[in-house]
Design a protein around this motif. Structure first.
Motif, PDB file in Angstrom:
ATOM      1  N   GLU A 102     -29.471  57.102  37.407  1.00  0.00           N
ATOM      2  CA  GLU A 102     -29.704  56.299  36.207  1.00  0.00           C
ATOM      3  C   GLU A 102     -30.721  55.190  36.480  1.00  0.00           C
ATOM      4  O   GLU A 102     -30.626  54.469  37.473  1.00  0.00           O
ATOM      5  CB  GLU A 102     -28.392  55.675  35.729  1.00  0.00           C
ATOM      6  N   PHE A 103     -31.704  55.088  35.622  1.00  0.00           N
ATOM      7  CA  PHE A 103     -32.672  53.992  35.724  1.00  0.00           C
ATOM      8  C   PHE A 103     -32.966  53.350  34.370  1.00  0.00           C
ATOM      9  O   PHE A 103     -33.343  52.183  34.298  1.00  0.00           O
ATOM     10  CB  PHE A 103     -33.989  54.479  36.343  1.00  0.00           C
ATOM     11  N   PHE A 104     -32.769  54.106  33.270  1.00  0.00           N
ATOM     12  CA  PHE A 104     -33.157  53.587  31.960  1.00  0.00           C
ATOM     13  C   PHE A 104     -32.254  52.441  31.526  1.00  0.00           C
ATOM     14  O   PHE A 104     -32.732  51.435  30.991  1.00  0.00           O
ATOM     15  CB  PHE A 104     -33.136  54.705  30.920  1.00  0.00           C
ATOM     16  N   THR A 105     -30.932  52.584  31.733  1.00  0.00           N
ATOM     17  CA  THR A 105     -30.037  51.481  31.366  1.00  0.00           C
ATOM     18  C   THR A 105     -30.311  50.254  32.231  1.00  0.00           C
ATOM     19  O   THR A 105     -30.219  49.121  31.755  1.00  0.00           O
ATOM     20  CB  THR A 105     -28.573  51.913  31.526  1.00  0.00           C
ATOM     21  N   ALA A 106     -30.651  50.470  33.505  1.00  0.00           N
ATOM     22  CA  ALA A 106     -31.016  49.333  34.358  1.00  0.00           C
ATOM     23  C   ALA A 106     -32.291  48.665  33.859  1.00  0.00           C
ATOM     24  O   ALA A 106     -32.424  47.434  33.899  1.00  0.00           O
ATOM     25  CB  ALA A 106     -31.194  49.799  35.801  1.00  0.00           C
ATOM     26  N   LEU A 107     -33.219  49.465  33.363  1.00  0.00           N
ATOM     27  CA  LEU A 107     -34.458  48.913  32.813  1.00  0.00           C
ATOM     28  C   LEU A 107     -34.181  48.081  31.564  1.00  0.00           C
ATOM     29  O   LEU A 107     -34.866  47.083  31.307  1.00  0.00           O
ATOM     30  CB  LEU A 107     -35.422  50.059  32.479  1.00  0.00           C
ATOM     31  N   LEU A 108     -33.153  48.457  30.795  1.00  0.00           N
ATOM     32  CA  LEU A 108     -32.819  47.733  29.568  1.00  0.00           C
ATOM     33  C   LEU A 108     -32.015  46.471  29.837  1.00  0.00           C
ATOM     34  O   LEU A 108     -32.269  45.418  29.220  1.00  0.00           O
ATOM     35  CB  LEU A 108     -32.020  48.641  28.629  1.00  0.00           C
ATOM     36  N   TYR A 109     -31.029  46.561  30.739  1.00  0.00           N
ATOM     37  CA  TYR A 109     -30.034  45.505  30.848  1.00  0.00           C
ATOM     38  C   TYR A 109     -30.235  44.564  32.030  1.00  0.00           C
ATOM     39  O   TYR A 109     -29.613  43.507  32.071  1.00  0.00           O
ATOM     40  CB  TYR A 109     -28.634  46.123  30.964  1.00  0.00           C
ATOM     41  N   LEU A 110     -31.060  44.927  33.011  1.00  0.00           N
ATOM     42  CA  LEU A 110     -31.215  44.106  34.214  1.00  0.00           C
ATOM     43  C   LEU A 110     -32.600  43.484  34.252  1.00  0.00           C
ATOM     44  O   LEU A 110     -33.599  44.188  34.394  1.00  0.00           O
ATOM     45  CB  LEU A 110     -30.983  44.950  35.467  1.00  0.00           C
ATOM     46  N   GLN A 111     -32.650  42.170  34.126  1.00  0.00           N
ATOM     47  CA  GLN A 111     -33.927  41.460  34.226  1.00  0.00           C
ATOM     48  C   GLN A 111     -34.215  41.009  35.649  1.00  0.00           C
ATOM     49  O   GLN A 111     -35.371  40.820  36.029  1.00  0.00           O
ATOM     50  CB  GLN A 111     -33.926  40.232  33.298  1.00  0.00           C
ATOM     51  N   ASP A 112     -33.177  40.806  36.439  1.00  0.00           N
ATOM     52  CA  ASP A 112     -33.336  40.350  37.821  1.00  0.00           C
ATOM     53  C   ASP A 112     -33.664  41.550  38.711  1.00  0.00           C
ATOM     54  O   ASP A 112     -32.857  42.469  38.854  1.00  0.00           O
ATOM     55  CB  ASP A 112     -32.043  39.666  38.285  1.00  0.00           C
ATOM     56  N   SER A 113     -34.840  41.550  39.303  1.00  0.00           N
ATOM     57  CA  SER A 113     -35.258  42.691  40.128  1.00  0.00           C
ATOM     58  C   SER A 113     -34.416  42.842  41.394  1.00  0.00           C
ATOM     59  O   SER A 113     -34.384  43.924  41.982  1.00  0.00           O
ATOM     60  CB  SER A 113     -36.735  42.546  40.514  1.00  0.00           C
ATOM     61  N   SER A 114     -33.718  41.787  41.808  1.00  0.00           N
ATOM     62  CA  SER A 114     -32.867  41.902  42.995  1.00  0.00           C
ATOM     63  C   SER A 114     -31.628  42.749  42.727  1.00  0.00           C
ATOM     64  O   SER A 114     -30.930  43.137  43.678  1.00  0.00           O
ATOM     65  CB  SER A 114     -32.435  40.506  43.467  1.00  0.00           C
ATOM     66  N   ARG A 115     -31.342  43.055  41.468  1.00  0.00           N
ATOM     67  CA  ARG A 115     -30.188  43.883  41.100  1.00  0.00           C
ATOM     68  C   ARG A 115     -30.600  45.282  40.663  1.00  0.00           C
ATOM     69  O   ARG A 115     -29.769  46.026  40.166  1.00  0.00           O
ATOM     70  CB  ARG A 115     -29.392  43.203  39.978  1.00  0.00           C
ATOM     71  N   TRP A 116     -31.840  45.615  40.852  1.00  0.00           N
ATOM     72  CA  TRP A 116     -32.300  46.940  40.453  1.00  0.00           C
ATOM     73  C   TRP A 116     -31.731  48.008  41.378  1.00  0.00           C
ATOM     74  O   TRP A 116     -31.686  47.836  42.601  1.00  0.00           O
ATOM     75  CB  TRP A 116     -33.823  46.998  40.511  1.00  0.00           C
TER      76      TRP A 116
END
Length: 308
Positions: free
Chosen positions: A227-241
């Motif tokens: 999964e990457f799309f939900t992370a792209l939507l909901y995570l602004q902090d790149s350290s939590r990618w």
């Protein structure tokens, strides 16, 4: 001509006919082997090129146009760079957490819901089942889902990658069908002995459901890991990618992988080698887990998908 000569002649004719009849079959089998071998090369070839590129040096990558079929002087420096504690290492930890916790939560929710829907006489059984089926064909949409995640305070949290997708309607239906195929005499005997529903579920149903749990768990694990799309939507902090979003950043957006010169004393690896090394690292966990669950996969899916 004697009878013996006639019998010998007939046997020879039968053998000749059988041999001639086998020749087209052998040719067809040979064509199948050749066709399948070519298909395997097309499938395995890209993986070999990705691994070879991650081990190659800059000169060979430049001569190969960005991809290498076989490294001349293989080196693990690209893997050393990405495992020096930077963004890739952190992203692997995030993906591991999301995959493990998400799979455990999803299996718990799915198995409990599927067991409840499989029990005859449960209150509002049909209504809840119809509600589950509706979610297979109709989705709330991106914006309403985003607003719901924001309302619950899950934005920029790793739980936003787990909670909204912790149950799949398809997996619930498959597991429900599996539970319905279990012998009813076992649960009836347990009820007579005074066992409650949770006791029956934990002590009888789950031990008999290892194939379907392995199959559904593999489905959930692969979905969470990729999964990457939900992370792209909901995570602004790149350290939590997670690792897939980091991989997208390097492969699609062509971001440069940072190299720590204090750790890597020799000539740093080229960017294509680093990108392919990240790709290999992102593939290894699922590739290592799948062989251990493969023996349960087919059995679980076929048993859960067929009623009767």
């Amino acid at each position: 001509m004697s009878d013996t000569d006639g019998i010998v002649t007939n046997r020879r004719s039968a053998k000749a006919t059988l041999y001639v009849g086998h020749r087209p079959a052998r040719r067809l089998e040979a064509l199948k082997v050749v066709a399948l071998s070519i298909c395997c090369l097309f499938v395995i070839g890209p993986f070999v090129m990705v691994i070879s590129t991650s081990l190659a040096d800059s000169g060979q990558i430049s001569r190969g146009g960005g991809l290498v079929l076989w490294p001349e002087n293989p080196s693990l420096i690209a893997y050393r760079v990405i495992f020096t504690g930077g963004q890739v290492t952190r992203a692997l930890g995030v993906s591991a957490f999301v995959t493990i916790m998400g799979t455990l939560i999803s299996l718990t929710v799915t198995s409990l819901l599927a067991y409840a829907l499989s029990r005859r006489g449960m209150l509002f059984n049909r209504v809840i089942l119809m509600g589950v089926l509706v979610t297979m064909f109709f989705s709330a949409g991106m914006i309403p889902t985003y607003l719901a995640v924001k309302q619950f305070g899950l934005l920029n949290s790793l739980w936003s990658l787990i909670v909204p997708v912790c149950a799949s309607a398809f997996n619930v239906i498959v597991m429900r069908a599996f539970f319905q195929n279990l012998p009813a005499e076992l649960t009836e005997a347990a009820l007579v002995d005074g066992a409650g529903e949770l006791r029956i579920f934990w002590s009888i149903v789950l031990p008999l459901s290892k194939p379907i749990l392995a199959a559904i768990g593999l489905f959930y694990a692969v979905a969470y890991w990729n999964e990457f799309f939900t992370a792209l939507l909901y995570l602004q902090d790149s350290s939590r990618w997670p690792i897939q979003l980091v991989l997208r950043q390097y492969l699609i957006d062509n971001a440069q992988v940072a190299v720590d010169n204090d750790i890597v004393k020799e000539i740093p690896p080229p960017q294509p080698a680093l990108q392919m090394a990240i790709l290999v690292v992102s593939l290894i966990p699922i590739a290592c887990v799948y062989p251990f669950l493969q023996k349960h996969f087919t059995k679980g899916m076929l048993t859960g998908a067929v009623k009767g």
